[in-house]
Scaffold this active site. Structure first.
Site, short mmCIF file in Angstrom:
data_model
loop_
_atom_site.label_atom_id
_atom_site.label_comp_id
_atom_site.label_asym_id
_atom_site.label_seq_id
_atom_site.Cartn_x
_atom_site.Cartn_y
_atom_site.Cartn_z
N ARG A 91 0.83 -1.21 0.00
CA ARG A 91 0.00 0.00 0.00
C ARG A 91 0.86 1.26 0.00
NH1 ARG A 91 -2.57 0.85 6.07
NH2 ARG A 91 -0.68 0.42 7.26
N PHE A 101 -14.76 -4.53 -0.12
CA PHE A 101 -15.89 -3.64 -0.32
C PHE A 101 -16.01 -3.20 -1.77
CE2 PHE A 101 -14.66 -2.51 4.22
CZ PHE A 101 -15.48 -3.50 4.75
N ARG A 109 -2.08 -5.14 1.85
CA ARG A 109 -1.80 -4.17 2.91
C ARG A 109 -0.39 -4.31 3.45
NH1 ARG A 109 -1.28 -4.05 8.37
NH2 ARG A 109 -2.13 -2.23 9.49
N GLU A 162 -19.18 3.39 -1.23
CA GLU A 162 -18.44 2.79 -2.34
C GLU A 162 -19.23 2.81 -3.65
OE1 GLU A 162 -16.97 1.13 1.54
OE2 GLU A 162 -18.95 1.29 0.58
N SER A 219 -5.49 4.48 4.91
CA SER A 219 -5.22 3.05 4.81
C SER A 219 -4.76 2.66 3.41
CB SER A 219 -6.48 2.26 5.18
OG SER A 219 -6.88 2.53 6.51
N ASP A 240 -8.43 -7.76 11.33
CA ASP A 240 -9.85 -7.42 11.22
C ASP A 240 -10.71 -8.62 10.88
OD1 ASP A 240 -9.64 -4.76 11.91
OD2 ASP A 240 -9.28 -4.10 9.86
#
Length: 322
Positions: free
Chosen positions: A8, A81, A165, A56, A35, A115
């Site tokens: 990222r 998402f 990530r 989104e 993020s 998460d």
């Protein structure tokens, strides 16, 4: 391989650099710019940066409009998402009309580890490659990330860029050649072909080293473009090694493995084994999750030996000669 760099972070820096080279590039964000690191673009070019909030679907709608006005939108949110909440306009607006939009899904695979399964994207490749006309790219390290961001600026049509990530070892040199739709052969062997996509590449290369110590020579391919896939390279590898293992941080259904199996069945039938996610994962340390769910180098090597055995059984029984 050199030190680890977060995908990222590499993406954010590349997008920022691209913004200085091409004023048609705009970035859209669904309130997770810190993020996805698209915020780096936003700080440098605030007039071309749009944070739409946690919406989104609307973000993709806006990107469609910007594309129709001649801009090149880079749309940013978590992969899970992007390919679920925004899938309607992605298909009905972006893909159906062939719009020049870059859909950049971060935190792919298990990389949003702590998460848990709700934020881990293991079905995004399947969703995106099933859409006609959608180009699907999954990068393996920081260098390839930068190359993909730049290449997509000149590419025509809709594209999905899959981004992790977490920090991962840098496999490539800065002068590596990146071409959309063309796989990259890292090493050549005659016993088995291992085709991977995304950041599991360094684990596959470690597995190839283990196999070499056992007298097994593996061809290793980085298939960064899952759609359109490099069918000619797959056919060539299938013909030379007679067995293929695919490795992806994604479900075994509908992703890289499915794409490779489709290509193999159409041109050079050989046994294909698909290593990927078979269930939803859980919350925890990424390295531990990767080992638990089968992405460790030793397990990859074991799966490669298994598909070689399948090849030998087929050869002994002459299945394809009947």
């Amino acid at each position: 391989m050199s030190d680890k760099i977060a995908i990222r972070d590499a993406y954010g820096q590349a997008l920022k650099a691209l913004g200085g080279l091409n004023r048609k590039v705009v970035a859209l964000e669904a309130d997770v710019g810190g993020s996805t690191k698209s915020v780096l673009f936003g700080k440098e070019y605030p007039d071309r940066y749009f944070n739409v909030g946690i919406s989104e679907l609307n973000m993709v709608n806006m990107a469609a409009g910007l594309s129709l006005e001649g801009f090149i939108p880079y749309v940013n949110t978590f992969a899970v998402f992007m390919t679920s909440r925004a899938l309607d306009p992605i298909q009905s607006l972006i893909a159906y009309d062939g719009l020049n939009v870059r859909l950049c899904g971060t935190y792919c695979g298990l990389s949003d580890s702590y998460d848990g399964a709700s934020h881990q994207a293991i079905t995004d490749l399947a969703a995106m490659r099933s859409i006609p006309g959608m180009t699907v790219i999954s990068v393996s390290d920081a260098v390839e990330t930068k190359k993909a961001v730049m290449a997509l600026a000149d590419y025509k049509g809709p594209a999905y860029l899959r981004l992790s990530r977490a920090p991962h070892p840098v496999v490539y040199e800065d002068n590596m050649e990146f071409e959309i739709g063309k796989g990259i052969v890292h090493r050549k062997g005659s016993d088995v072909t291992i085709i991977s996509t995304g950041t599991v590449l360094h684990r596959v290369l470690e597995a190839a080293d283990l196999l070499e110590q056992q007298g097994i020579c593996a061809t290793v391919v980085d298939m960064h473009t899952v759609e359109p896939i490099d069918a000619e390279l797959i056919k060539e590898c299938a013909g030379k090694t007679g067995a293929i293992l695919t490795v992806e941080e994604h479900s075994i259904r509908g992703g890289l493995g499915s794409a490779v199996a489709e290509a193999v069945s159409a041109s050079c039938p050989v046994p294909v084994s698909i290593l990927g996610a078979e269930t939803f994962a859980e919350s925890g340390d990424l390295d531990q999750l990767m080992e638990k769910y089968g992405y460790g180098a030793r397990n990859i090597a074991a799966r490669a030996r298994e598909v070689i055995r399948q090849k030998q059984v087929i050869k002994q029984n002459g299945y394809f000669n009947r």
